[in-house]
Every structure is written in structure tokens, then in C-alpha cells.
Design a protein around this motif. Structure first.
Motif, short mmCIF file in Angstrom:
data_model
loop_
_atom_site.label_atom_id
_atom_site.label_comp_id
_atom_site.label_asym_id
_atom_site.label_seq_id
_atom_site.Cartn_x
_atom_site.Cartn_y
_atom_site.Cartn_z
N GLU A 37 36.66 58.89 38.69
CA GLU A 37 38.03 58.63 39.15
C GLU A 37 38.04 57.77 40.41
OE1 GLU A 37 39.70 62.55 39.55
OE2 GLU A 37 40.17 62.68 37.41
N GLN A 38 37.10 58.01 41.33
CA GLN A 38 37.01 57.20 42.55
C GLN A 38 36.64 55.76 42.20
OE1 GLN A 38 34.12 59.41 44.79
NE2 GLN A 38 35.63 60.83 45.63
N THR A 39 35.73 55.60 41.26
CA THR A 39 35.33 54.25 40.83
C THR A 39 36.52 53.53 40.20
OG1 THR A 39 33.08 55.02 40.46
CG2 THR A 39 33.71 52.95 39.39
N ASN A 40 37.25 54.23 39.33
CA ASN A 40 38.44 53.63 38.71
C ASN A 40 39.48 53.25 39.75
OD1 ASN A 40 37.42 53.75 36.10
ND2 ASN A 40 38.41 55.69 35.63
N ALA A 41 39.65 54.07 40.79
CA ALA A 41 40.61 53.77 41.85
C ALA A 41 40.21 52.50 42.60
CB ALA A 41 40.73 54.95 42.80
N ILE A 42 38.92 52.32 42.82
CA ILE A 42 38.44 51.11 43.50
C ILE A 42 38.71 49.88 42.64
CG2 ILE A 42 36.35 49.88 44.27
CD1 ILE A 42 35.28 52.70 45.15
N VAL A 43 38.42 49.99 41.33
CA VAL A 43 38.67 48.87 40.42
C VAL A 43 40.16 48.52 40.43
CG1 VAL A 43 38.67 48.17 37.99
CG2 VAL A 43 36.68 49.33 38.96
N LYS A 44 41.03 49.54 40.39
CA LYS A 44 42.47 49.30 40.39
C LYS A 44 42.93 48.66 41.69
CE LYS A 44 43.73 53.06 37.27
NZ LYS A 44 44.39 54.39 37.19
N SER A 45 42.33 49.06 42.81
CA SER A 45 42.74 48.48 44.10
C SER A 45 42.32 47.03 44.22
CB SER A 45 42.17 49.30 45.26
OG SER A 45 40.78 49.11 45.38
N ILE A 46 41.23 46.67 43.58
CA ILE A 46 40.76 45.28 43.62
C ILE A 46 41.53 44.41 42.64
CG2 ILE A 46 38.79 43.77 43.13
CD1 ILE A 46 37.00 46.07 44.20
N ALA A 47 41.72 44.92 41.42
CA ALA A 47 42.32 44.13 40.35
C ALA A 47 43.84 44.18 40.34
CB ALA A 47 41.78 44.60 39.01
N GLY A 48 44.42 45.10 41.07
CA GLY A 48 45.87 45.23 41.04
C GLY A 48 46.33 45.98 39.80
N LYS A 49 47.59 45.80 39.45
CA LYS A 49 48.12 46.57 38.33
C LYS A 49 47.76 46.00 36.97
CE LYS A 49 52.68 44.51 38.80
NZ LYS A 49 54.09 44.78 38.94
N ASP A 50 47.19 44.82 36.92
CA ASP A 50 46.81 44.20 35.64
C ASP A 50 45.34 44.45 35.32
OD1 ASP A 50 49.38 43.18 35.29
OD2 ASP A 50 48.91 41.40 36.49
N VAL A 51 44.92 45.70 35.43
CA VAL A 51 43.52 46.06 35.17
C VAL A 51 43.31 46.13 33.67
CG1 VAL A 51 41.75 47.82 35.48
CG2 VAL A 51 43.42 47.43 37.28
N PRO A 52 42.33 45.38 33.16
CA PRO A 52 42.02 45.51 31.72
C PRO A 52 41.55 46.93 31.43
CG PRO A 52 40.82 43.67 32.71
CD PRO A 52 41.49 44.42 33.82
N LYS A 53 41.98 47.47 30.32
CA LYS A 53 41.64 48.85 29.97
C LYS A 53 40.13 49.07 29.90
CE LYS A 53 42.76 52.54 26.86
NZ LYS A 53 43.92 53.36 26.98
N ASP A 54 39.39 48.06 29.43
CA ASP A 54 37.93 48.21 29.32
C ASP A 54 37.23 48.17 30.68
OD1 ASP A 54 38.37 45.51 29.71
OD2 ASP A 54 36.82 44.88 28.30
N ALA A 55 37.97 47.87 31.74
CA ALA A 55 37.37 47.88 33.09
C ALA A 55 37.33 49.28 33.68
CB ALA A 55 38.15 46.95 34.01
#
Length: 106
Positions: A37-55
Motif C-alpha cells: 500500500e505504501q508503494t502504491n501511494a508513492i506511485v500515485k503521488s508521482i504519477a498523479g491521478k492518471d496512474v495506469p492500473k498495471d503500475a
């Protein structure tokens, strides 16, 4: 007299069983899911709201093989983990904190 001896014995067994408090399979799942969950939160903070689902990653299962006490409140556990569709076996180190078990090394 016999009743008090049995009660004392049962109480001692429960108290001693609490001393060996290695993490359960559910504890391992919860601790490792926090990392995902922490890793996903970091990815979302970097990529913004347009995060590809496979990321983003999803922890599907954790199977505990064994745990060895490293110190008073830490254990090294061998686990098989399925993240998305990838299955891996690894050793993780967990520490017991006030908030539950935490992964400190993967």
C-alpha cells in the motif's frame, strides 16, 4: 488442592505460550500489505491521478514456511508471496511494534 494445581498449570501454559509470539500468517500478510500500500501511494503521488492500473500492485497471498527469532521482538520468516500474478519465495524480517508487525527488511 488438585483443582488449584490444575488451574495453576493451565494458567502457566497460557502465559508461556504468549512468550513465543512469532508472527502468524495473517500478521505477515498484514505487514506485507502495508508495504504494498505504501508503494502504491508513492506511485500515485508521482504519477498523479492518471496512474495506469498495471503500475499498482496487489498482494494476493502470503504463505508462511517458518520463522526464527532474531531478537526479543524481531523474527526472520521464510514466506512465499503472490503479488499480482507473480509468486516469489523470500526471507523477510519483521519487528513487533505498538502498531503490530512491521517489515523492516525484505
Amino acid at each position: 488442592m488438585k483443582t488449584s494445581a490444575v488451574i495453576t498449570l493451565v494458567t502457566a501454559v497460557f502465559l508461556l505460550s504468549g512468550c513465543n509470539s512469532e508472527p502468524s500468517e495473517q500478521d505477515l500478510y498484514n505487514a506485507m500489505n502495508k508495504v504494498v500500500e505504501q508503494t502504491n501511494a508513492i506511485v500515485k503521488s508521482i504519477a498523479g491521478k492518471d496512474v495506469p492500473k498495471d503500475a499498482l500492485r496487489e498482494l494476493k497471498s502470503v504463505k508462511k514456511h517458518d520463522c526464527v527469532e532474531v531478537s526479543d521482538k524481531s523474527y526472520k520468516c521464510n514466506v512465499t508471496v503472490v503479488v499480482d500474478n507473480e509468486k516469489r519465495t523470500a526471507a523477510v524480517i519483521l519487528v513487533k511494534t505498538d502498531d503490530g508487525w512491521q517489515v523492516v527488511d525484505k
